[in-house]
Motif scaffolding. Sequence first.
Motif, PDB file in Angstrom:
ATOM      1  N   MET A  95     -56.570 -94.919  18.855  1.00 31.96           N
ATOM      2  CA  MET A  95     -57.833 -95.133  19.547  1.00 31.96           C
ATOM      3  C   MET A  95     -57.661 -94.580  20.971  1.00 31.96           C
ATOM      4  O   MET A  95     -56.673 -93.920  21.246  1.00 31.96           O
ATOM      5  N   VAL A  96     -58.600 -94.796  21.874  1.00 29.86           N
ATOM      6  CA  VAL A  96     -58.606 -94.276  23.245  1.00 29.86           C
ATOM      7  C   VAL A  96     -58.747 -92.753  23.209  1.00 29.86           C
ATOM      8  O   VAL A  96     -57.781 -92.004  23.168  1.00 29.86           O
ATOM      9  N   GLU A  97     -59.977 -92.303  23.210  1.00 27.76           N
ATOM     10  CA  GLU A  97     -60.282 -90.898  22.962  1.00 27.76           C
ATOM     11  C   GLU A  97     -59.639 -89.963  23.974  1.00 27.76           C
ATOM     12  O   GLU A  97     -59.197 -88.865  23.633  1.00 27.76           O
ATOM     13  N   GLY A  98     -59.572 -90.372  25.245  1.00 27.10           N
ATOM     14  CA  GLY A  98     -59.051 -89.463  26.259  1.00 27.10           C
ATOM     15  C   GLY A  98     -57.551 -89.495  26.431  1.00 27.10           C
ATOM     16  O   GLY A  98     -56.993 -88.674  27.164  1.00 27.10           O
ATOM     17  N   GLY A  99     -56.873 -90.431  25.761  1.00 27.04           N
ATOM     18  CA  GLY A  99     -55.442 -90.594  25.951  1.00 27.04           C
ATOM     19  C   GLY A  99     -54.606 -89.359  25.659  1.00 27.04           C
ATOM     20  O   GLY A  99     -53.744 -88.990  26.469  1.00 27.04           O
ATOM     21  N   PRO A 100     -54.796 -88.688  24.528  1.00 23.84           N
ATOM     22  CA  PRO A 100     -53.970 -87.519  24.226  1.00 23.84           C
ATOM     23  C   PRO A 100     -54.039 -86.422  25.291  1.00 23.84           C
ATOM     24  O   PRO A 100     -53.024 -85.810  25.622  1.00 23.84           O
ATOM     25  N   ARG A 101     -55.209 -86.185  25.839  1.00 25.82           N
ATOM     26  CA  ARG A 101     -55.326 -85.136  26.853  1.00 25.82           C
ATOM     27  C   ARG A 101     -54.558 -85.510  28.122  1.00 25.82           C
ATOM     28  O   ARG A 101     -53.978 -84.642  28.785  1.00 25.82           O
ATOM     29  N   PHE A 137     -60.298 -99.619  14.572  1.00 21.84           N
ATOM     30  CA  PHE A 137     -59.769 -98.279  14.370  1.00 21.84           C
ATOM     31  C   PHE A 137     -60.668 -97.497  13.411  1.00 21.84           C
ATOM     32  O   PHE A 137     -61.444 -98.069  12.654  1.00 21.84           O
ATOM     33  N   GLY A 138     -60.488 -96.180  13.453  1.00 19.51           N
ATOM     34  CA  GLY A 138     -61.204 -95.317  12.520  1.00 19.51           C
ATOM     35  C   GLY A 138     -62.192 -94.386  13.186  1.00 19.51           C
ATOM     36  O   GLY A 138     -62.763 -93.518  12.523  1.00 19.51           O
ATOM     37  N   PHE A 139     -62.409 -94.534  14.495  1.00 19.09           N
ATOM     38  CA  PHE A 139     -63.449 -93.743  15.165  1.00 19.09           C
ATOM     39  C   PHE A 139     -62.866 -92.594  15.985  1.00 19.09           C
ATOM     40  O   PHE A 139     -63.261 -91.446  15.833  1.00 19.09           O
ATOM     41  N   ALA A 140     -61.943 -92.874  16.874  1.00 23.02           N
ATOM     42  CA  ALA A 140     -61.348 -91.832  17.717  1.00 23.02           C
ATOM     43  C   ALA A 140     -59.841 -91.869  17.540  1.00 23.02           C
ATOM     44  O   ALA A 140     -59.193 -92.864  17.855  1.00 23.02           O
ATOM     45  N   ALA A 141     -59.282 -90.800  17.006  1.00 21.22           N
ATOM     46  CA  ALA A 141     -57.835 -90.738  16.794  1.00 21.22           C
ATOM     47  C   ALA A 141     -57.366 -89.320  17.031  1.00 21.22           C
ATOM     48  O   ALA A 141     -58.112 -88.355  16.856  1.00 21.22           O
ATOM     49  N   GLY A 142     -56.131 -89.189  17.424  1.00 18.89           N
ATOM     50  CA  GLY A 142     -55.579 -87.865  17.670  1.00 18.89           C
ATOM     51  C   GLY A 142     -54.188 -87.988  18.239  1.00 18.89           C
ATOM     52  O   GLY A 142     -53.546 -89.029  18.131  1.00 18.89           O
ATOM     53  N   GLY A 143     -53.733 -86.920  18.864  1.00 19.02           N
ATOM     54  CA  GLY A 143     -52.394 -86.947  19.418  1.00 19.02           C
ATOM     55  C   GLY A 143     -52.041 -85.644  20.095  1.00 19.02           C
ATOM     56  O   GLY A 143     -52.847 -84.719  20.181  1.00 19.02           O
ATOM     57  N   VAL A 144     -50.814 -85.601  20.590  1.00 15.73           N
ATOM     58  CA  VAL A 144     -50.286 -84.426  21.276  1.00 15.73           C
ATOM     59  C   VAL A 144     -49.024 -83.972  20.567  1.00 15.73           C
ATOM     60  O   VAL A 144     -48.087 -84.759  20.383  1.00 15.73           O
ATOM     61  N   VAL A 145     -48.988 -82.710  20.188  1.00 17.08           N
ATOM     62  CA  VAL A 145     -47.801 -82.095  19.609  1.00 17.08           C
ATOM     63  C   VAL A 145     -46.998 -81.462  20.741  1.00 17.08           C
ATOM     64  O   VAL A 145     -47.556 -80.755  21.585  1.00 17.08           O
ATOM     65  N   LEU A 146     -45.704 -81.724  20.756  1.00 23.92           N
ATOM     66  CA  LEU A 146     -44.817 -81.132  21.763  1.00 23.92           C
ATOM     67  C   LEU A 146     -43.755 -80.297  21.077  1.00 23.92           C
ATOM     68  O   LEU A 146     -43.118 -80.747  20.123  1.00 23.92           O
ATOM     69  N   ARG A 147     -43.566 -79.080  21.576  1.00 24.55           N
ATOM     70  CA  ARG A 147     -42.447 -78.229  21.150  1.00 24.55           C
ATOM     71  C   ARG A 147     -41.632 -77.861  22.384  1.00 24.55           C
ATOM     72  O   ARG A 147     -42.179 -77.296  23.349  1.00 24.55           O
ATOM     73  N   VAL A 148     -40.345 -78.187  22.349  1.00 24.92           N
ATOM     74  CA  VAL A 148     -39.432 -77.835  23.439  1.00 24.92           C
ATOM     75  C   VAL A 148     -38.607 -76.641  22.974  1.00 24.92           C
ATOM     76  O   VAL A 148     -37.854 -76.732  22.002  1.00 24.92           O
TER      77      VAL A 148
END
Length: 386
Positions: free
Chosen positions: A81-87, A54-65
């Motif tokens: 991890m998994v750079e393309g996952g959030p998209r 861990f430590g290289f590619a991190a992120g996420g998706v914010v959701l507002r309903v």
Amino acid sequence: MTRRMALALAATAPLSRALAKAAEVKKQIKITNIETDLLRLPPAEFTGDAIHNFGFAAGGVVLRVLTDGGITGWGYSSFGMVEGGPRVVQTILQDEIKPVLIGRDPAFPKKIRSDLWRALEYQGLQGVTQFAISAVDIAVWDILGKAAGLPVYKMLGAARDRMPAYAMCGWYRENDKDHSQYKRSIDETLEIGYRAFKVKVGRYSLEDDTDRIEFGRKTAGKDIRIMVDANQAFNRTEALRRGRVYQELGCFWYEEPLPPWDHDGYAELAASLDIRIATGENEYNKRAFMDLLLKKGADVVQPDNRRAGGPTEWIEIGAISDGFGVELASHGGGPVDMNMLCAIPNAIYMESGGKQEMVNGEVLAPELPGMSSELKPDYISKYKIS
């Protein structure tokens, strides 16, 4: 109007206001839209477990309903991890889930979950699909809590208002053969107020594992609990061999020694060892937990709020595990997890690691209405990429 009548009207005024408010809340709230933000976090200090870096590619998706009642429900799905996952999760939310949600009443979370499963089953209901569904469920319950003016754990039926937490501080780190970074992490953990922490094992030899556990015990003292986590590193033979040693070293639980699908192997370990067998972070719904428990493969189940689901699924997993006499702890930690854990009678720990207010090794339940799942606007604007 007589004085008696005036006094009677004055006395009933607060009740009338309360009834009017209740009537307003009873009106059906409808979901009108969703919004998503894609976040990308900067590289962090390297940490590792038996099989991940861990430590290289991190992120996420914010959701507002969004709703026509002016209440917004928040959910978030993170990736270590998994750079393309959030998209991918963002695409599922916008293109596949949004059409199902528009016009729905958030007071029916089980119906929403059922309809989302039906709409998405062709592409599979595990992996990133479940990440997206879980974020929706968290946001829906956030709406319900805010509408009722209560934190969600009280809406679900509170079992407690605090939860013991342990720190995930025993990572593998670069250039740490002398354990100086490891020691600093343990010292910081104890200073915050944790009374338990977890050590990663399985990346190297059993001798290395033993050294890490014994060093942690010497640093922390005999009154602090130590858990070990192997992150799926072993086959059945090696898992049993190492488990006997972890048991003799007095570790509180032995986490995820095998791949998550090997429920028969977990049953063999649980029958052969006295140490608690903990697993479940990679299980995707209550049916997987049911199979694991029917095979007597766990002493502690560990739902993850991205994979196992949001509050709707967690409460059912909690009830199933409680029926089997099995304890529950979260994989991951924070206010969202606390809202679920505090409504589950057999919950024993929240996983954490950061700085937070603690009382006698316990974290207090959230006080704000909803799930406490909102992200700060400046945090979103700082890391938003689309």
